[in-house]
Motif scaffolding. Sequence first.
Motif, PDB file in Angstrom:
ATOM      1  N   PHE A  41       0.784  -1.177   0.142  1.00 45.13           N
ATOM      2  CA  PHE A  41      -0.075   0.257   0.128  1.00 45.13           C
ATOM      3  C   PHE A  41       0.695   1.393  -0.001  1.00 45.13           C
ATOM      4  O   PHE A  41       1.624   1.321   0.758  1.00 45.13           O
ATOM      5  CB  PHE A  41      -0.995   0.071   1.262  1.00 45.13           C
ATOM      6  CG  PHE A  41      -1.761  -1.313   1.404  1.00 45.13           C
ATOM      7  CD1 PHE A  41      -2.742  -1.452   0.551  1.00 45.13           C
ATOM      8  CD2 PHE A  41      -1.648  -2.003   2.324  1.00 45.13           C
ATOM      9  CE1 PHE A  41      -3.633  -2.627   0.646  1.00 45.13           C
ATOM     10  CE2 PHE A  41      -2.254  -3.282   2.543  1.00 45.13           C
ATOM     11  CZ  PHE A  41      -3.357  -3.424   1.811  1.00 45.13           C
ATOM     12  N   MET A  53      -5.224   4.926   1.212  1.00 45.52           N
ATOM     13  CA  MET A  53      -4.395   3.993   1.663  1.00 45.52           C
ATOM     14  C   MET A  53      -3.778   4.109   2.985  1.00 45.52           C
ATOM     15  O   MET A  53      -3.149   3.426   3.583  1.00 45.52           O
ATOM     16  CB  MET A  53      -3.606   3.503   0.718  1.00 45.52           C
ATOM     17  CG  MET A  53      -3.718   3.010  -0.440  1.00 45.52           C
ATOM     18  SD  MET A  53      -5.005   1.374  -0.179  1.00 45.52           S
ATOM     19  CE  MET A  53      -6.526   1.863  -0.629  1.00 45.52           C
ATOM     20  N   GLN A  60      -5.305   3.233   8.054  1.00 42.94           N
ATOM     21  CA  GLN A  60      -5.181   1.948   8.545  1.00 42.94           C
ATOM     22  C   GLN A  60      -6.132   0.965   8.501  1.00 42.94           C
ATOM     23  O   GLN A  60      -6.207  -0.283   8.552  1.00 42.94           O
ATOM     24  CB  GLN A  60      -4.461   1.966  10.173  1.00 42.94           C
ATOM     25  CG  GLN A  60      -3.729   0.800  10.130  1.00 42.94           C
ATOM     26  CD  GLN A  60      -3.289   0.532  11.799  1.00 42.94           C
ATOM     27  OE1 GLN A  60      -3.236   1.621  12.534  1.00 42.94           O
ATOM     28  NE2 GLN A  60      -2.799  -0.868  12.340  1.00 42.94           N
ATOM     29  N   ARG A  67      -6.740  -0.405   5.197  1.00 50.74           N
ATOM     30  CA  ARG A  67      -5.617  -1.437   5.116  1.00 50.74           C
ATOM     31  C   ARG A  67      -5.849  -2.803   5.802  1.00 50.74           C
ATOM     32  O   ARG A  67      -5.796  -3.798   5.260  1.00 50.74           O
ATOM     33  CB  ARG A  67      -4.262  -0.887   5.382  1.00 50.74           C
ATOM     34  CG  ARG A  67      -3.740   0.236   4.565  1.00 50.74           C
ATOM     35  CD  ARG A  67      -2.342   0.433   4.776  1.00 50.74           C
ATOM     36  NE  ARG A  67      -1.774   0.531   5.924  1.00 50.74           N
ATOM     37  CZ  ARG A  67      -1.582   1.478   6.726  1.00 50.74           C
ATOM     38  NH1 ARG A  67      -1.947   2.567   6.094  1.00 50.74           N
ATOM     39  NH2 ARG A  67      -1.174   1.441   7.984  1.00 50.74           N
ATOM     40  N   ILE A 119      -2.010   0.753  -4.847  1.00 48.66           N
ATOM     41  CA  ILE A 119      -1.617  -0.626  -4.469  1.00 48.66           C
ATOM     42  C   ILE A 119      -0.735  -1.496  -5.602  1.00 48.66           C
ATOM     43  O   ILE A 119      -1.091  -1.211  -6.746  1.00 48.66           O
ATOM     44  CB  ILE A 119      -2.894  -1.556  -4.154  1.00 48.66           C
ATOM     45  CG1 ILE A 119      -3.822  -0.818  -3.286  1.00 48.66           C
ATOM     46  CG2 ILE A 119      -2.548  -2.901  -3.780  1.00 48.66           C
ATOM     47  CD1 ILE A 119      -5.012  -1.573  -2.998  1.00 48.66           C
ATOM     48  N   THR A 122       6.283   1.699   0.202  1.00 43.22           N
ATOM     49  CA  THR A 122       5.421   2.123   0.884  1.00 43.22           C
ATOM     50  C   THR A 122       5.414   3.306   1.678  1.00 43.22           C
ATOM     51  O   THR A 122       4.327   4.003   1.904  1.00 43.22           O
ATOM     52  CB  THR A 122       4.647   1.155   1.927  1.00 43.22           C
ATOM     53  OG1 THR A 122       5.821   0.976   3.149  1.00 43.22           O
ATOM     54  CG2 THR A 122       4.703  -0.446   1.202  1.00 43.22           C
ATOM     55  N   CYS A 175      -0.211  -6.299   2.645  1.00 44.88           N
ATOM     56  CA  CYS A 175      -1.087  -7.171   2.968  1.00 44.88           C
ATOM     57  C   CYS A 175      -0.663  -8.729   2.560  1.00 44.88           C
ATOM     58  O   CYS A 175      -0.524  -8.740   1.090  1.00 44.88           O
ATOM     59  CB  CYS A 175      -2.343  -6.840   2.144  1.00 44.88           C
ATOM     60  SG  CYS A 175      -3.460  -8.343   1.875  1.00 44.88           S
TER      61      CYS A 175
END
Lengths: 317, 337, 539
Positions: C296, C303, C306, C309, C434, C462, C503
């Motif tokens: 992310f 994004m 939190q 996400r 993403i 990120t 993720c």
Amino acid sequence: MYKFIATRILYTVLALWLLATVTFFMMQAMPGDPFLKPKALPESVAKNVRAKWGLDKPVVIQYLVYLKNAAVGDFGYSYYYKGSRTVAQVIGAGFPASAELGLRSLVLAIFFGLLLGIIAALNSGKFADAFAMFLAILGVSVPAFVLAYLMQYFIAFKFSAALKPLLGFRLFPITGWKSEASKFLPVIALSFGSMATISRLMRSSMLDVITSDYIKTAKAKGLSRNAVILHHMLRNSLLPIVTVLGPMAAAILTGTFVIESIFGVPGMGRLYITSVQNQDYTVIMGTTLFYGAFLIFMNLLVDIAYGLIDPRIRLAD
Amino acid sequence: MKKKRSLPGLSPIAPPVDYGALVFAENDFEVVGTDIEKSMAMVRPSISYWRDAWRRLKMNKIAIACLIFIGIMAVGSVLMPLISPFTFREQHWDEVKLPMFTICTEPGAAGIGKLHIFGTDALGRDMWTRVWSGGQVSLFIGLMAAFTNFVLGMPYGLVSGFVGGRVDNVMMRIVEVINGIPYLIVVTLLMVVLPGGVTTIILAMAVVGWTGLARLVRGQVVSIKEQEYVIAAKTMGASRSRLIFRHIMPNTLSVVIVSLTMAIPGAIFTEAFLSFIGIGVQEPAASWGSLCQQAQSSVFMNTYLLLIPAAFICLTMLSLNLFGDALRNVLDPRMRK
Amino acid sequence: MNIRKILVVTLVLVLALSVFAVGCKAAPKLAEQQVLRMNIGTEPPQLNSTISTDVVSFDVLRHTVEGLTILDANDKPIPGMAEKWTTSADGLTWTFTLRDATWSDGTKVTAHDFEFGWKTLLNPDTASEYAYFAYFIKGAQAYNAGTGSAADVGVKATDDKTLVVTLSQPIGYFLDACAFAVMDPVPQTFYEKIGAANYGAEAANLLYNGPFTVSAWTHEQNITLTKNPNYWDAKDVYLQTVSMDMITDTQAAFTKFLAGDYDLTGLASSDYIKQSEAAGFTTKNFSDGSTFYLEFNLKDPSMANQKIRTAITYALDRQNYIDKIVKDKSQPALAFVNPEIKGSVAGKSYRDEVGNLIKDNQTTAAQDLFKQGLAELGVSTISVSIISDDSDLAIQRASALAESLTKNLGIEIKVDSMPFKSRLQKMTDKDFQIVYAGWGPDYNDPMTFLDMFETGNGNNHTSYSSAAYDALLASARTETNTAKRYALYKQMETTLMTDLPICPIFYRIRSYTTIDSLKGIARSAFQDINFRNAYVEAS
């Protein structure tokens, strides 16, 4: 004639310079660079790499350096091969296979293309016409990679396996570029599309010629059918063919990626695509210029061929 | 040199012919004058070039059949995705790579109980819907490519060939430079700078695609402009525009049309090639080329996944080509009987 | 040397050896012809251990040039050119004693070859992209960055047989690292005779001390390896000839395998697995040590939230995704560090010791979190795009993932596929929302996964920045006690899996197949392929 050649050389150099410039800056504008890898390089390492390859200088300087070196025939080293091979060596390794594959396909395509086109035109509206054009249309109707995969599976794999008990060996290898048998399928697969194009153009151009007055005259003055076809029709219908032949030959001779990658032919097409994917700047520039020069040369041949086929067209200054 | 042959029984000088009793007197003939009205009258209704072409096209059964087929393809591409119980992007994870004519049983799907006519792809998407919506993309790309080729290439080739000399030389060198620029670089660059997709593909094709037609037209013009009827027209004081539009352009049309009917399959193939190297249309959109490409790894297990889009390409190409041929026959003034 | 000649020579050698082998131990039942034919896909750019960076070059180098240690079938380092070694109490000084071994030109392999090889790797003029791999040697980074000198680099050949290495910090994977091709020895005289640019560019431009030598190299077509009779452990090497083709097209290479032209082939997707099983071959699997995950961009407004996400991370049903879409033996990833990474005690993996750190398939909880996240952002819905590679497989997997998130959370997700380098550039420029990405280990330590999330790290696309995480990382770097260091790793990964800048989706397991009679092939996270002890069994 000298003046003609001199101006053409001047134009060629100008065209190549333009090509080099456009490609160079477009290449630089592409996202990424040759050393962009999935894992980022630490700054100290990146600095050494850039310095070694001259990528630390401003783009304009890189461009000028490239032009200066290219002017004396130095096209630099391939980044991908880590500097162990010059661009000239890389192209020199890929071109022969591509040229052979291309030349064989071109000869095949021209021969059968013209033959089909002539047969179709002479039998316009009859069964032979329909059949020849059906073959030709089939050639432009199947995507090259579909054709190549089907040929590879059904002819090189299944058919060869079926024949093995009879012959004692497999007739066509699945990939490779060594024996005559290994060259058979890629050549046919590559020639299919061009053959179709040539035959269709030839047919349409022949039909134009057939209805023109001088053919009637030639027939009226009692020339034999063959003489009319050979001396009058063929020669005059070749003009549109010759026009497409230049770029077609250049494209075919410098390799077709799909056929080369499927049949494992170590040629220019494969080289070119991988160099773009790897952003191997020097090889992209080298292959582009090589391709460009080749194209210009082929077009020059076309212009000369024009003059030979049709005396009414003079070579302009 | 061929030998002169004299026919047997005929002497070189013909004897006087005796007409016997047939003798004319001066007043046997009468001046009737010129009937202006009658000589200008139309015996048959006036038919324009294009109407004549259409009339003659209608007589060609194959051409009409092809035209109808292309029409079905075009209308189907627009309508089928709309009336299908499935959308082109909905995934049925429990029903991947179903064979043809299987009934959808995916719980929760809007089309449950309906038929997957062409089966489903690797993500369980309905192939029938995808093939038709792929047709939208492919046909659109093909038409747009032919159109841009024509709009850019035709005038360029006409001017280059007609004006000749230095202008021709410069114009052709420009074509060579454009031809020399690797297509892949143009496309990759545009694909990244612009949002990837159909517009970018068409744009990339437009940038480099027209040069072929330009060269073809130029070659034709160069040859035509030296022909007797053009020289005659020129001598009689025809204007430049009349020379171009009246005498030269119509005579390049047959070659141009053949080339354009080939530009459509050419463009559809180029799109397929771009799909092959991975920079074709953007998912979840499909084109016939990208459908073929995605079926590549399942060619031997689920052959229909390749054969269906390939058949759509083939049949459409076949129709386009046959129709193009027929069109050429009716448009060419020299083909009239 | 053409293939027929090779075969004849092979045959003679095999016969000679089989006579010899009978008298020895209970050797495997060998077939008459010990030949392995396979496809390596592309040309190795240059077989020069100091500058090679690609898998294919390493596959060839692994079998032709040997370092101090080698990895066994389970990735455990065992003696290679080094017969034995000792280490100082602080773990900083290592003394290797070399065995008697020769290069293919008959000269001895000496400790000086290692000193020269490593210093060449670090020499700024070599401009090696992998130079940073050896930064754990004292003075290495300074020398490579141009601020130190070669003399200060902590590697010294005290005599022909003894190599003394001084590290800048104790590292748990030093012996593993010594088996990696970039740490191979380079014979100085030969290297200088050939010239840096041409070293390893042709079969004759390289000396060999491994189980095989490169006997023929037709560029862009084939590399043929032949057994090295002078190799110190030649008795355990059975293959006489290994032929490696360079066919780019996966489908073509697979068809060649089916036709019997190859003895081994990769199965790149479930389609190939299905085809090869239909043809009667058994599918084999190995973990390549890489973890696939979504990255992310925390600089992106939606994004950066939190809860969003977390919702995405918890909403996925990973096992279902693998079963239905990926369709191979890949494992659901419920943490970041790949299970192939070894743990603090022998025989256990780090993953076993730490366990899973996130949950998946929590649809209801995820939906709640997602709603809260949207409320925090003050919007009713968000639309995002996932960047993926442009291969069929990558697009398919990203599309499926997008679809499942759309279904579960109602996010509008677009898949934006692009060429590899374009994706990397977008990641480097942090111009994405993403990215579907993968990460493979460089060395056998959790650090190879964890250090990328350090603030400002070049691989931290990120923009994740956590003072707590950075502090833990700094202490882990200097911690000499293994157990304590692993405790720190666990804390770091737990922090990471709470903040969720990524993720995790799955740990990749790759599939391949071989003809039934081919035995002893090892494939693992740190050895793409190892056929040192492979053989063809007699039927």
